[in-house]
Design a protein around this motif. Structure first.
Motif, PDB file in Angstrom:
ATOM      1  N   GLY A 157     -34.211   1.033  -4.197  1.00  0.00           N
ATOM      2  CA  GLY A 157     -33.612   1.905  -5.199  1.00  0.00           C
ATOM      3  C   GLY A 157     -33.668   1.305  -6.588  1.00  0.00           C
ATOM      4  N   GLN A 187     -37.164   1.585  -8.018  1.00  0.00           N
ATOM      5  CA  GLN A 187     -37.444   2.911  -8.562  1.00  0.00           C
ATOM      6  C   GLN A 187     -36.790   3.097  -9.923  1.00  0.00           C
ATOM      7  OE1 GLN A 187     -40.109   3.763  -6.881  1.00  0.00           O
ATOM      8  NE2 GLN A 187     -39.467   5.881  -6.701  1.00  0.00           N
ATOM      9  N   THR A 206     -38.039   9.770  -5.727  1.00  0.00           N
ATOM     10  CA  THR A 206     -36.988   9.258  -4.835  1.00  0.00           C
ATOM     11  C   THR A 206     -37.474   9.031  -3.407  1.00  0.00           C
ATOM     12  OG1 THR A 206     -36.215  11.525  -4.429  1.00  0.00           O
ATOM     13  CG2 THR A 206     -35.123  10.295  -6.175  1.00  0.00           C
ATOM     14  N   VAL A 266     -35.961   6.107  -1.061  1.00  0.00           N
ATOM     15  CA  VAL A 266     -34.744   5.670  -1.738  1.00  0.00           C
ATOM     16  C   VAL A 266     -33.534   6.196  -0.970  1.00  0.00           C
ATOM     17  CG1 VAL A 266     -33.429   5.844  -3.884  1.00  0.00           C
ATOM     18  CG2 VAL A 266     -35.903   5.578  -3.968  1.00  0.00           C
ATOM     19  N   SER A 298     -28.684   5.601  -4.132  1.00  0.00           N
ATOM     20  CA  SER A 298     -29.615   5.362  -5.243  1.00  0.00           C
ATOM     21  C   SER A 298     -30.262   6.666  -5.706  1.00  0.00           C
ATOM     22  CB  SER A 298     -30.702   4.376  -4.808  1.00  0.00           C
ATOM     23  OG  SER A 298     -30.143   3.125  -4.452  1.00  0.00           O
ATOM     24  N   ARG A 299     -30.486   7.584  -4.768  1.00  0.00           N
ATOM     25  CA  ARG A 299     -31.099   8.876  -5.122  1.00  0.00           C
ATOM     26  C   ARG A 299     -30.199   9.649  -6.081  1.00  0.00           C
ATOM     27  NH1 ARG A 299     -32.201  14.004  -2.357  1.00  0.00           N
ATOM     28  NH2 ARG A 299     -30.689  13.527  -0.745  1.00  0.00           N
ATOM     29  N   LEU A 344     -30.412   7.997  -9.521  1.00  0.00           N
ATOM     30  CA  LEU A 344     -31.650   8.329 -10.222  1.00  0.00           C
ATOM     31  C   LEU A 344     -31.577   9.715 -10.844  1.00  0.00           C
ATOM     32  CD1 LEU A 344     -34.386   6.856  -7.861  1.00  0.00           C
ATOM     33  CD2 LEU A 344     -34.275   6.478 -10.325  1.00  0.00           C
ATOM     34  N   TRP A 345     -31.039  10.664 -10.094  1.00  0.00           N
ATOM     35  CA  TRP A 345     -30.958  12.020 -10.614  1.00  0.00           C
ATOM     36  C   TRP A 345     -29.941  12.137 -11.749  1.00  0.00           C
ATOM     37  CZ3 TRP A 345     -33.771  16.244 -10.746  1.00  0.00           C
ATOM     38  CH2 TRP A 345     -34.867  16.301  -9.881  1.00  0.00           C
ATOM     39  N   THR A 401     -41.085  17.044  -5.664  1.00  0.00           N
ATOM     40  CA  THR A 401     -40.110  16.468  -4.744  1.00  0.00           C
ATOM     41  C   THR A 401     -40.215  17.093  -3.368  1.00  0.00           C
ATOM     42  OG1 THR A 401     -37.745  16.068  -4.346  1.00  0.00           O
ATOM     43  CG2 THR A 401     -38.314  18.093  -5.509  1.00  0.00           C
ATOM     44  N   GLU A 431     -32.762  18.390  -4.326  1.00  0.00           N
ATOM     45  CA  GLU A 431     -33.079  17.941  -5.677  1.00  0.00           C
ATOM     46  C   GLU A 431     -33.615  19.095  -6.520  1.00  0.00           C
ATOM     47  OE1 GLU A 431     -34.166  13.270  -4.713  1.00  0.00           O
ATOM     48  OE2 GLU A 431     -35.771  14.643  -5.272  1.00  0.00           O
TER      49      GLU A 431
END
Length: 604
Positions: free
Chosen positions: A148, A151, A172, A175, A179-180, A183-184, A202, A207
């Motif tokens: 993660g 990324q 992602t 991940v 962590s996902r 990131l978002w 994706t 997402e």
């Protein structure tokens, strides 16, 4: 220079590729026209081989369309790709971090490559470190970061300059859920505060729900476009949740529903139940027979439901997808085939796995879950015999792995997270080679190759070079290779990473059939919906076992007995955060720690 027009505008785009061993060229893009408004978050979704990555690479000026016109930020990308590349940032699926360089050195390298001045980069670094929470790790080598964190560093390197358009190709993949989400949050912050235009491909439909606009690709064609709500409308009034009878695993009911495509469009385990989409004109009697008394309630459609309706409509006819080529057997489900007791693995002074204990029974699907860097991959590799334990007891298929790893490996199958076959060999050549490595010869080898080709729907692909196959076909080939010698135990390391929902359904239908035939399956995954297929799961973090039990027991641990319908993703995040907060408050001496956190409410 670009004005206030769309971030991207394509008309009649075509792109074809010739794959060695396949006679007809592959149509990666087939007459695609689309327009992406500036300042918005836009998603590209579709099954493997739909054309998502090809479209992003065209937009980045890394390849040219065979036909059609494409403008990016008002610039004709075919005529002046460098002008486009000067104003965009592109993060491919495998972003090129330099693992021997530190976090700071990676940032400096990309700033140098993009010509970012000293004064500008310092202000940009401060902003990126705040968003990614990497400020504490600037001296750490990139290779020592968790998945993660890598990324997030890749995204930070992509953003060392302020682009007008950000292209993200499945950022992602691989991940963990925690962590996902982080990131978002970063991506959304960029859109909200900097009004950045972002186009993301994706495999996670939740997402895509965050995006203002969604484009659905299939077989190189654009089959739908619109807001998430408009895509959801394709499944309006068709979605239900069924509660399996006590003692019936959700995956068993799901398999029965999926095997009746004349009545059912899709089915997936969810919170101990089964979410399904019925066909609009399915006979009520046929549906009642499939449910076999399981009560069903209507629910609102999700983006993934609308996506599945669109994809199923592209199939030739209901019932044409392949059925698993395995038969249920009466296995001794009480037989323990894997025993783990006080397992420890150290790398120097670092303890990757600390005093872990569990067992796995024959025909069980057992999930290893945890954030990136939690120790689950280390545990997994020790179970496979690929890594020796530092201490503890570990027995697989009746063989002690501390003393006879080679003997145990002959009785297991293994599918790695990354495609580990020979990319320059054809599908048939890979199967021949690995079949021989497993000791198969003559008619027996040829019979097994024919069987797995049918089982994994690879007939017709035998002459294709495996390295050029779409991701979903690579995964099927890896599975076929791992099962050639009919192992007792199958180890799967994030096998569906980056695959779309349709491919994941087909994959799990096969795994369900394998388990029913008596094969024991050990799997690591970052798709929390996949934990619902497991009989039991383990959640690890920082090398410690945080939870073990059935999916329902783990959901209860995260909430309460009344909260057993909590999504597995929310349960996972709750358990990991609770353990981390508890660890920050106090760290008792090792001799006072329990080997595993007991299940709260497990007796409910």
């Amino acid at each position: 220079m670009a004005g206030t027009g769309p971030a991207l505008a394509g008309r009649g785009l075509h792109k074809r590729f010739q794959i060695k061993g396949v006679a007809a060229p592959v149509r990666a893009l087939d007459d695609v026209s689309l327009e992406v408004p500036a300042g918005t978050l836009t998603a590209l979704v579709g099954p493997d081989g739909a054309g998502k990555t090809t479209l992003l690479r065209l937009a980045a000026g890394l390849m040219r369309a065979d036909e059609g016109a494409l403008q990016v930020l008002g610039i004709d990308v075919a005529k002046d790709p460098q002008a486009v590349q000067d104003r965009i940032s592109y993060m491919p699926q495998r972003f090129g971090l330099y693992e021997d360089l530190s976090v700071q050195e990676n940032l400096d390298l990309y700033a140098d490559l993009h010509g970012v001045g000293r004064a500008a980069r310092q202000a940009r670094y401060a902003r990126l470190m705040e968003m990614t929470d990497l400020g504490r790790f600037t001296a750490r080598p990139a290779g020592k970061l968790s998945g993660g964190m890598k990324q997030k560093l890749g995204l930070a390197c992509t953003l060392v300059r302020s682009p007008a358009l950000l292209l993200l190709d499945e950022p992602t993949v691989g991940v963990d859920p925690l962590s996902r989400r982080e990131l978002w949050q970063i991506v959304q912050q960029l859109v909200d505060e900097e009004h950045l235009s972002v186009i993301v491909s994706t495999a996670y439909l939740d997402e895509a729900e965050r995006c203002a606009q969604v484009f659905v690709l299939h077989g190189g064609k654009l089959i739908a476009r619109g807001s998430p709500g408009e895509i959801r409308d394709n499944a309006r009034d068709l979605c239900f949740v069924a509660t399996p009878p006590r003692g019936t695993a959700p995956r068993t009911l799901q398999a029965r529903l999926l095997d009746a495509p004349a009545s059912i469009i899709d089915a997936v385990p969810q919170g101990g139940e089964v979410r399904f989409i019925r066909r609009p004109h399915a006979p009520a009697g046929a549906l009642d027979a499939l449910l076999a008394g399981a009560p069903a309630q209507p629910v609102a459609a999700r983006l993934e439901d609308g996506f599945m309706v669109l994809l199923r409509a592209q199939q030739a006819a209901p019932g044409e997808h392949p059925q698993p080529a395995t038969q249920p057997v009466a296995a001794d489900t009480a037989e323990v085939v894997i025993q783990v007791k006080d397992l420890v693995r150290k790398f120097g002074d670092f303890t990757a796995v600390a005093s872990t204990s569990f067992d796995v029974r024959r025909g069980e699907i057992f999930g290893l879950l945890g954030p990136n860097g939690a120790g689950k991959t280390t545990t997994f590799r020790m179970l496979c015999g690929l890594l020796p334990a530092s201490s503890g007891f570990l027995q697989v298929a009746g063989v002690n792995l501390r003393t006879a790893r080679a003997q145990a490996r002959a009785r297991i199958g293994y599918v790695s997270q990354k495609f580990a076959l020979y990319g320059n060999l054809t599908v048939a050549e890979n199967l021949q080679f690995f079949g021989g490595a497993y000791g198969l010869r003559g008619d027996r080898l040829q019979d097994r190759i024919r069987t797995v080709l049918r089982q994994f729907d690879l007939v017709g692909q035998e002459g294709a070079t495996s390295g050029q196959l779409p991701g979903g076909f690579k995964q099927r080939l890896a599975m076929a290779t791992g099962l050639l010698h009919e192992p007792e135990i199958l180890f799967l390391d994030e096998p569906t990473s980056g695959t779309d929902p349709l491919a994941r359904r087909e994959f799990w239908r096969r795994i369900t059939a394998l388990a029913a035939s008596g094969v024991t399956v050990i799997i690591t995954t970052h798709f929390m919906e996949e934990a619902e297929y497991c009989d039991r799961i383990v959640i690890q973090d920082a090398g410690k076992l945080l939870a073990i039990g059935t999916p329902r027991e783990v959901r209860v641990q995260a909430g309460s007995a009344a909260d057993s319908r909590l999504s597995m993703e929310d349960a996972f995040i709750d358990i990991v955060r609770h353990a981390r907060e508890a660890g920050q408050r106090s760290t008792p001496p090792a001799r006072d720690r329990a080997p595993a956190t007991p299940l709260r409410g497990a007796s409910a």
